[in-house]
Design an enzyme around this catalytic site. Structure first.
Site, PDB file in Angstrom:
ATOM      1  CE1 TYR A   1      35.216  51.229  -7.345  1.00 20.14           C
ATOM      2  CE2 TYR A   1      34.210  53.412  -7.459  1.00 20.14           C
ATOM      3  CZ  TYR A   1      35.316  52.588  -7.624  1.00 20.14           C
ATOM      4  OH  TYR A   1      36.499  53.107  -8.057  1.00 20.14           O
ATOM      5  CD  GLN A   3      37.682  85.864 -57.726  1.00 11.36           C
ATOM      6  OE1 GLN A   3      36.470  85.861 -57.603  1.00 11.36           O
ATOM      7  NE2 GLN A   3      38.361  84.770 -58.016  1.00 11.36           N
ATOM      8  CE1 TYR A  48      40.902  81.257 -53.887  1.00 11.86           C
ATOM      9  CE2 TYR A  48      41.183  79.304 -52.529  1.00 11.86           C
ATOM     10  CZ  TYR A  48      40.847  79.885 -53.734  1.00 11.86           C
ATOM     11  OH  TYR A  48      40.457  79.104 -54.778  1.00 11.86           O
ATOM     12  CG  PHE A  82      33.943  58.647 -13.689  1.00  8.55           C
ATOM     13  CD1 PHE A  82      34.609  58.060 -14.753  1.00  8.55           C
ATOM     14  CD2 PHE A  82      33.358  57.811 -12.748  1.00  8.55           C
ATOM     15  CE1 PHE A  82      34.703  56.689 -14.886  1.00  8.55           C
ATOM     16  CE2 PHE A  82      33.450  56.425 -12.871  1.00  8.55           C
ATOM     17  CZ  PHE A  82      34.132  55.865 -13.943  1.00  8.55           C
TER      18      PHE A  82
END
Length: 715
Positions: free
Chosen positions: A102, A353, A356, A405
């Site tokens: 090939y 606290q 986020y 490939f």
């Protein structure tokens, strides 16, 4: 001041007997890999030479050659030339037996059912059909004028240099049947700073990056219609034909022999090159994000209990442990946060606290760091792989057809990287917005304006354009791999789109770098303002104590109540951050005196009247004290004295190395014929965008990253 985390640790009393010292060092695989790459890159830049052997190419070597123009050589291992020659001999034996192979004596792709005896002509035919993409006059002509809308359609030379290096490394592995002369010629091009002009678009990264690599093949052939940039590393690039460039450099053009054209272009080098360059910067940005999280927490005077190692230890994702530890390291020694000290204030008012964007940052960053580490492992394998087809098996004297490939591994790495970049950008935008928004910033002035907020909107534009960047980053995060189109007579029915994905990842790097620059500028402004106001309150405390002493008798017990009175003033000061200075001082004084009236037992109308009379006097005094303190702070910021070791490093890099100043407000704006002039303390006034642009350039050129990695390397 409260919140120092120096010399503090806690012990977990559970049966596992683990100690959770906030300064204990745990493995940080992503950061350690980044430091290793950075250290190796610095060594290579000192040597100015990189060498390849087909087995040990790494990210640092790609960066050294592609970005910094180091020279390329082969290792002196004699076995290297032997395996190259052996693969060529195996091919010749194969052909002498009359076998069909090939791409050597058959057609290509869906045309592989054709046969030919013109082995050299077949390689020329391969180049003819692959050199088919678009370049414009902008790409192929030096110094000529073009329509503004006709943009470049070529890869940056940095990408092409990396691609050439990676292809050389693959072709010397002894599986390509490529003669030594071909590799030597590519290396000569690199070492003479001759870089092919390669089209940006047109590869689906199946059967390799055929189109981009074919322009490299055309350059070493001296094709008079293939163009090169000469001298780009010196900043004086000239564009000329490959034929002219080879002639001027006394480089002999190559005639591609059997399989050599296919060996050059049938591989993943273009996708792997751009992916490697993108990952190198993505790693930088991920580490910068952890530093910026630390800086943002200081600007917000945050409760950083969320960074305690126990939290990560009981949910032991590697990335979460690493992110929390890196953030603690950057904050070590900070006097601008609290929550990691051994004895906590469990009666503190305000948020119990953090929100986020800070509190969950280790959890948010965790999978991103792990994915980036995984992407790095995939690309390191790809850099030292044979991605040809067919591949020569010298040991068995055979040649095998397959699909090495197919760049799906590269696509997997870049898709992960791009999604990580989007997540990081979203987090940084949320943190930046909290600093700019006075409703969320724990008392910082609106838009982080240092002067009166009624006429100064300072970083409001930063908030808006960061949102624009995040939106673009979100779009880029969409996968490329699900857009595969069947191609080439349905032979390439599945294809990786590796180069396209890598290109989009590089775009994401660019956009996230803009966000990082905005966040770094905002964070430095935020910690300056936090320091300005906290030190002002410290300075005003003793005069207030003296005022109470003069106003009230000792029998009233005013001294006992003073800490509570002063907390009221501090709270009022931060709560009134939206007001101009005069009104802010008046409101805060009013709150203080109201607290005194309510908190101290007072007899007789005289003392009540004395308190009322004191209101204006103390308000005026506070105003003058604040304006004087602010003017002094404008001249000399003492912020570094209060920052953590890592955040101090970043702050000083911006303020001293880059010369980006603390933004004082409306007086900073440059306008022609400004009544205040266009110089301020001997420096030119600039737009906010110009200052941020300096930071962006430092993020992209690696100078900021070097400071951060140097800090981590010392830990």
């Amino acid at each position: 001041m409260e919140g120092s985390i120096e010399n503090c640790s806690t012990t977990n009393g559970s049966t596992d007997s683990l100690e959770y010292d906030v300064h204990k060092q745990w493995p940080t695989p992503h950061a350690q890999q980044a430091v290793k790459t950075w250290s190796r890159l610095n060594k290579l830049l000192t040597q100015r030479l990189v060498q390849i052997d087909g087995e040990s190419l790494d990210i640092a070597t790609v960066i050294a050659l592609a970005r910094y123009g180091c020279h390329l050589g082969l290792t002196t291992n004699p076995g290297l030339r032997v395996r190259i020659e052996s693969s060529v001999n195996t091919l010749q034996t194969y052909l002498s037996n009359g076998y069909y192979l090939y791409g050597v004596n058959t057609g290509f792709g869906g045309s592989a059912d054709t046969r030919t005896q013109d082995l050299f002509g077949l390689q020329r035919a391969l180049m003819q059909h692959t050199q088919s993409a678009v370049l414009t006059g902008v790409d192929t002509q030096s110094g000529s004028g073009h329509h503004e809308y006709l943009e470049s359609h070529s890869m940056p030379s940095m990408w092409t240099r990396a691609m050439m290096l990676i292809r050389c490394n693959a072709n010397i592995r002894g599986h390509s049947a490529m003669t030594h002369d071909v590799v030597d010629t590519i290396m000569q091009l690199l070492n003479h700073d001759i870089v092919p002009v390669v089209p940006l678009r047109g590869s689906i990264s199946a059967s390799g990056d055929l189109m981009p690599l074919s322009y490299v093949a055309g350059a070493i052939q001296g094709n008079p219609d293939i163009f090169v940039r000469v001298g780009g590393m010196s900043g004086t690039a000239k564009i000329m034909t490959a034929e002219q460039a080879l002639s001027e450099a006394s480089i002999k053009p190559i005639v591609l022999g059997p399989k050599e054209g296919l060996s050059l272009i049938n591989g993943t080098a273009a996708a792997a090159a751009v992916a490697t360059l993108a990952l190198y910067e993505a790693d930088q940005l991920a580490i910068a994000a952890q530093l910026l999280t630390a800086l943002s927490s200081e600007a917000l005077f945050a409760n950083n209990e969320w960074a305690h190692p126990f939290i990560a230890a009981v949910r032991p994702h590697v990335g979460q442990i690493e992110a929390a530890q890196n953030i603690r390291n950057f904050l070590h020694g900070s006097r601008m946060m609290y929550g990691l000290e051994q004895t906590k204030d469990r009666f503190k008012a305000g948020l119990a606290q953090e929100r986020y964007a800070l509190r969950s940052s280790p959890q948010w960053l965790s999978p991103q760091l792990e994915d980036l580490t995984s992407a790095g492992a995939q690309l390191n394998v790809e850099l030292n792989s044979t991605s040809d087809n067919p591949v020569v098996n010298v040991a068995d004297n055979d040649i095998h057809c397959g699909a090495n490939f197919q760049a799906a591994a590269v696509t997997s790495a870049t898709e992960k990287t791009r999604l990580a970049l989007q997540s990081i950008g979203k987090m940084l935008f949320s943190q930046t917005s909290e600093m700019i928004n006075h409703d969320l910033s724990n008392g910082l002035p609106p838009n982080l304006a240092a002067d009166d907020p009624s006429l100064s909107f300072c970083l409001k534009g930063i908030d808006v354009n960061t949102a624009a960047y995040v939106s673009e980053l979100g779009h880029l995060a969409n996968p490329v791999s699900n857009h595969v189109q069947s191609a080439e007579m349905h032979n390439q029915a599945i294809n990786s789109l590796g180069l396209l994905s890598a290109r989009k990842t590089m775009e994401s790097v660019e956009v996230l770098s803009l966000i990082v620059a905005n966040c770094l500028y905002t964070g430095c402004q935020g910690v300056d303002l936090r320091t300005l106001h906290r030190t002002f309150l410290m300075k005003a405390e003793e005069p207030a104590r003296q005022m109470l002493g003069a106003l009230l008798s000792a029998e009233d017990g005013s001294e006992d109540f003073f800490p509570q009175f002063w907390k009221t003033f501090e709270a009022a000061w931060y709560h009134s951050c939206t007001l101009d200075a005069a009104e802010r001082c008046e409101r805060s004084t009013e709150a203080l005196l109201t607290a005194i009236v309510l908190g101290v037992t007072i007899t007789g109308d005289i003392k009540v009247k004395a308190i009322a009379d004191c209101h204006q006097t103390f308000s005026d005094y506070v105003l003058q004290l604040y304006l004087s303190h602010r003017d002094g702070f404008f001249q000399h910021q003492i912020t570094p004295n209060y920052l953590g070791k890592g955040t101090k490093m970043a702050y000083l890099f911006v303020r001293e190395h880059l010369g980006v100043p603390f933004h004082r407000g409306l007086i900073e704006h440059p306008v022609a014929n400004s009544p205040c002039g266009n110089m301020l303390d001997g420096r030119p006034k600039k737009t906010i965008g110009s200052w941020v642009s300096k930071i962006y350039e430092a993020v992209r050129d690696g100078s900021f990253y070097s400071e951060v990695l140097r800090f981590l390397d010392a830990k």
